[in-house]
Scaffold this motif. Structure first.
Motif, PDB file in Angstrom:
ATOM      1  N   ASP A  19      45.730  75.037  99.460  1.00  0.00           N
ATOM      2  CA  ASP A  19      45.024  76.133  98.795  1.00  0.00           C
ATOM      3  C   ASP A  19      44.185  75.633  97.628  1.00  0.00           C
ATOM      4  OD1 ASP A  19      47.196  75.487  97.223  1.00  0.00           O
ATOM      5  OD2 ASP A  19      47.685  77.546  96.678  1.00  0.00           O
ATOM      6  N   SER A  20      44.699  74.662  96.883  1.00  0.00           N
ATOM      7  CA  SER A  20      43.933  74.122  95.751  1.00  0.00           C
ATOM      8  C   SER A  20      42.711  73.338  96.233  1.00  0.00           C
ATOM      9  CB  SER A  20      44.817  73.221  94.885  1.00  0.00           C
ATOM     10  OG  SER A  20      45.778  74.009  94.189  1.00  0.00           O
ATOM     11  N   LEU A  21      42.866  72.603  97.345  1.00  0.00           N
ATOM     12  CA  LEU A  21      41.722  71.898  97.927  1.00  0.00           C
ATOM     13  C   LEU A  21      40.684  72.898  98.419  1.00  0.00           C
ATOM     14  CD1 LEU A  21      40.440  69.243  98.815  1.00  0.00           C
ATOM     15  CD2 LEU A  21      41.727  69.405 100.957  1.00  0.00           C
ATOM     16  N   TRP A  22      41.154  73.970  99.037  1.00  0.00           N
ATOM     17  CA  TRP A  22      40.263  75.028  99.509  1.00  0.00           C
ATOM     18  C   TRP A  22      39.523  75.663  98.329  1.00  0.00           C
ATOM     19  CZ3 TRP A  22      38.906  76.512 104.383  1.00  0.00           C
ATOM     20  CH2 TRP A  22      38.300  77.755 104.544  1.00  0.00           C
ATOM     21  N   ASP A  23      40.241  75.900  97.239  1.00  0.00           N
ATOM     22  CA  ASP A  23      39.613  76.460  96.043  1.00  0.00           C
ATOM     23  C   ASP A  23      38.553  75.521  95.480  1.00  0.00           C
ATOM     24  OD1 ASP A  23      41.041  78.819  96.066  1.00  0.00           O
ATOM     25  OD2 ASP A  23      42.616  78.092  94.732  1.00  0.00           O
ATOM     26  N   LEU A  24      38.836  74.226  95.511  1.00  0.00           N
ATOM     27  CA  LEU A  24      37.871  73.251  94.999  1.00  0.00           C
ATOM     28  C   LEU A  24      36.564  73.326  95.771  1.00  0.00           C
ATOM     29  CD1 LEU A  24      37.313  70.861  93.092  1.00  0.00           C
ATOM     30  CD2 LEU A  24      38.239  69.354  94.871  1.00  0.00           C
ATOM     31  N   VAL A  25      36.666  73.392  97.086  1.00  0.00           N
ATOM     32  CA  VAL A  25      35.474  73.493  97.932  1.00  0.00           C
ATOM     33  C   VAL A  25      34.713  74.787  97.640  1.00  0.00           C
ATOM     34  CG1 VAL A  25      34.666  73.721 100.314  1.00  0.00           C
ATOM     35  CG2 VAL A  25      36.469  72.064  99.761  1.00  0.00           C
ATOM     36  N   HIS A  26      35.457  75.864  97.365  1.00  0.00           N
ATOM     37  CA  HIS A  26      34.834  77.175  97.182  1.00  0.00           C
ATOM     38  C   HIS A  26      34.393  77.451  95.752  1.00  0.00           C
ATOM     39  CE1 HIS A  26      36.311  77.783 101.220  1.00  0.00           C
ATOM     40  NE2 HIS A  26      35.585  78.881 101.283  1.00  0.00           N
ATOM     41  N   THR A  27      34.464  76.447  94.891  1.00  0.00           N
ATOM     42  CA  THR A  27      33.955  76.617  93.527  1.00  0.00           C
ATOM     43  C   THR A  27      32.461  76.926  93.545  1.00  0.00           C
ATOM     44  OG1 THR A  27      35.640  75.116  92.660  1.00  0.00           O
ATOM     45  CG2 THR A  27      33.722  75.504  91.269  1.00  0.00           C
ATOM     46  N   VAL A  28      31.769  76.432  94.541  1.00  0.00           N
ATOM     47  CA  VAL A  28      30.338  76.720  94.692  1.00  0.00           C
ATOM     48  C   VAL A  28      30.124  77.948  95.578  1.00  0.00           C
ATOM     49  CG1 VAL A  28      28.150  75.831  95.580  1.00  0.00           C
ATOM     50  CG2 VAL A  28      29.709  74.299  94.371  1.00  0.00           C
ATOM     51  N   ILE A  29      30.912  78.049  96.657  1.00  0.00           N
ATOM     52  CA  ILE A  29      30.678  79.090  97.664  1.00  0.00           C
ATOM     53  C   ILE A  29      30.937  80.489  97.124  1.00  0.00           C
ATOM     54  CG2 ILE A  29      31.444  79.972  99.908  1.00  0.00           C
ATOM     55  CD1 ILE A  29      32.064  77.064 100.678  1.00  0.00           C
ATOM     56  N   ARG A  30      32.045  80.687  96.426  1.00  0.00           N
ATOM     57  CA  ARG A  30      32.404  82.042  95.983  1.00  0.00           C
ATOM     58  C   ARG A  30      31.408  82.631  94.969  1.00  0.00           C
ATOM     59  NH1 ARG A  30      38.702  80.414  95.771  1.00  0.00           N
ATOM     60  NH2 ARG A  30      39.207  80.855  97.952  1.00  0.00           N
ATOM     61  N   PRO A  31      30.979  81.870  93.952  1.00  0.00           N
ATOM     62  CA  PRO A  31      29.970  82.447  93.046  1.00  0.00           C
ATOM     63  C   PRO A  31      28.650  82.759  93.756  1.00  0.00           C
ATOM     64  CG  PRO A  31      31.079  80.607  91.989  1.00  0.00           C
ATOM     65  CD  PRO A  31      31.525  80.607  93.424  1.00  0.00           C
ATOM     66  N   ILE A  32      28.250  81.903  94.703  1.00  0.00           N
ATOM     67  CA  ILE A  32      27.024  82.180  95.448  1.00  0.00           C
ATOM     68  C   ILE A  32      27.186  83.457  96.270  1.00  0.00           C
ATOM     69  CG2 ILE A  32      25.552  81.373  97.337  1.00  0.00           C
ATOM     70  CD1 ILE A  32      25.951  78.540  96.295  1.00  0.00           C
ATOM     71  N   ALA A  33      28.349  83.589  96.915  1.00  0.00           N
ATOM     72  CA  ALA A  33      28.608  84.801  97.701  1.00  0.00           C
ATOM     73  C   ALA A  33      28.599  86.040  96.809  1.00  0.00           C
ATOM     74  CB  ALA A  33      29.944  84.683  98.425  1.00  0.00           C
ATOM     75  N   GLY A  34      29.217  85.929  95.630  1.00  0.00           N
ATOM     76  CA  GLY A  34      29.216  87.057  94.699  1.00  0.00           C
ATOM     77  C   GLY A  34      27.809  87.440  94.268  1.00  0.00           C
ATOM     78  N   ALA A  35      26.961  86.425  94.040  1.00  0.00           N
ATOM     79  CA  ALA A  35      25.579  86.682  93.638  1.00  0.00           C
ATOM     80  C   ALA A  35      24.786  87.334  94.772  1.00  0.00           C
ATOM     81  CB  ALA A  35      24.917  85.378  93.201  1.00  0.00           C
ATOM     82  N   VAL A  36      24.979  86.840  95.996  1.00  0.00           N
ATOM     83  CA  VAL A  36      24.247  87.379  97.148  1.00  0.00           C
ATOM     84  C   VAL A  36      24.650  88.829  97.417  1.00  0.00           C
ATOM     85  CG1 VAL A  36      23.933  87.181  99.645  1.00  0.00           C
ATOM     86  CG2 VAL A  36      23.840  85.139  98.222  1.00  0.00           C
ATOM     87  N   VAL A  37      25.960  89.097  97.415  1.00  0.00           N
ATOM     88  CA  VAL A  37      26.427  90.473  97.641  1.00  0.00           C
ATOM     89  C   VAL A  37      25.874  91.404  96.564  1.00  0.00           C
ATOM     90  CG1 VAL A  37      28.449  91.983  97.640  1.00  0.00           C
ATOM     91  CG2 VAL A  37      28.504  89.829  98.914  1.00  0.00           C
ATOM     92  N   ALA A  38      25.908  90.965  95.311  1.00  0.00           N
ATOM     93  CA  ALA A  38      25.396  91.792  94.207  1.00  0.00           C
ATOM     94  C   ALA A  38      23.898  92.049  94.363  1.00  0.00           C
ATOM     95  CB  ALA A  38      25.685  91.112  92.874  1.00  0.00           C
TER      96      ALA A  38
END
Length: 201
Positions: free
Chosen positions: A67-86
């Motif tokens: 889960d921590s490795l997955w979170d590391l990868v998604h440090t970029v993906i999740r904020p981008i997804a949040g920006a796109v959805v917004a």
């Protein structure tokens, strides 16, 4: 500015589980007729990809250290997804909130909530048993689903809850930092002891 609570809440949720946000919003817009959902999120290809990635995350997020490795990868993906959805929400609603401002709010909120999630998971991973990971992950999934659904129908209360969760999350991360440091220090000492014993053998 009436769109701001929905943008803020979707940003918080995207930082925890971006795929769940896209999937849930898309399904509610497509099959429940929720008018606040942008048509781009209702497309079949978007729903299929979000669904597959959600299942993968649902598994990876419940395995210690994975889960921590997955979170590391998604440090970029999740904020981008949040920006796109917004940005999609702002563009679809034709609100007074500019698209770029919405993207900045959604992406920034997603980044903060993601960092909180990642920090708390590091603290949970210091526990020797795996069940706490499963419980925390399920709580996150249910929290995202509940808050996104609430935000689409009652955005202001949902934003208040999301704000409280952000503040509470920051407090918990600060509280667990010392525990995380002690865990890594003990791990380093054990590794050094093993190396020393191997050298002496």
């Amino acid at each position: 500015m009436s769109l701001l609570p929905l943008v803020f809440t979707s940003g918080w949720a995207s930082g925890v589980n971006a795929y769940a946000v896209v999937l849930l919003m898309g399904l509610l817009g497509r099959y429940d007729g929720v008018t606040a959902v942008p048509p781009a999120l209702e497309r079949t290809d978007v729903l299929v990809v979000a669904g597959v990635l959600f299942v993968i995350e649902a598994v990876a997020d419940k395995i210690p250290y994975v889960d921590s490795l997955w979170d590391l990868v998604h440090t970029v993906i999740r904020p981008i997804a949040g920006a796109v959805v917004a940005a999609l929400l702002a563009g679809h609603a034709h609100s007074s909130l500019p698209t770029l401002a919405a993207a900045a709010i959604g992406g920034g909120t997603a980044l903060v909530s993601h960092l909180i999630k990642a920090g708390l998971r590091m603290g949970v991973n210091t526990s020797p048993e795996p069940f706490s990971n499963i419980v925390v992950s399920l709580a996150e999934d249910l929290g995202v689903a509940g808050l996104v659904t609430l935000a689409l129908f009652h955005p202001v209360p949902a934003a208040v809850i999301a704000g409280c969760l952000l503040v509470g999350g920051v407090t918990l991360v600060l509280f667990t930092l010392s525990r995380i440091r002690r865990f890594w220090q003990r791990r380093k000492e054990r590794r050094a002891a093993r190396v020393l014993r191997a050298a002496q053998a």
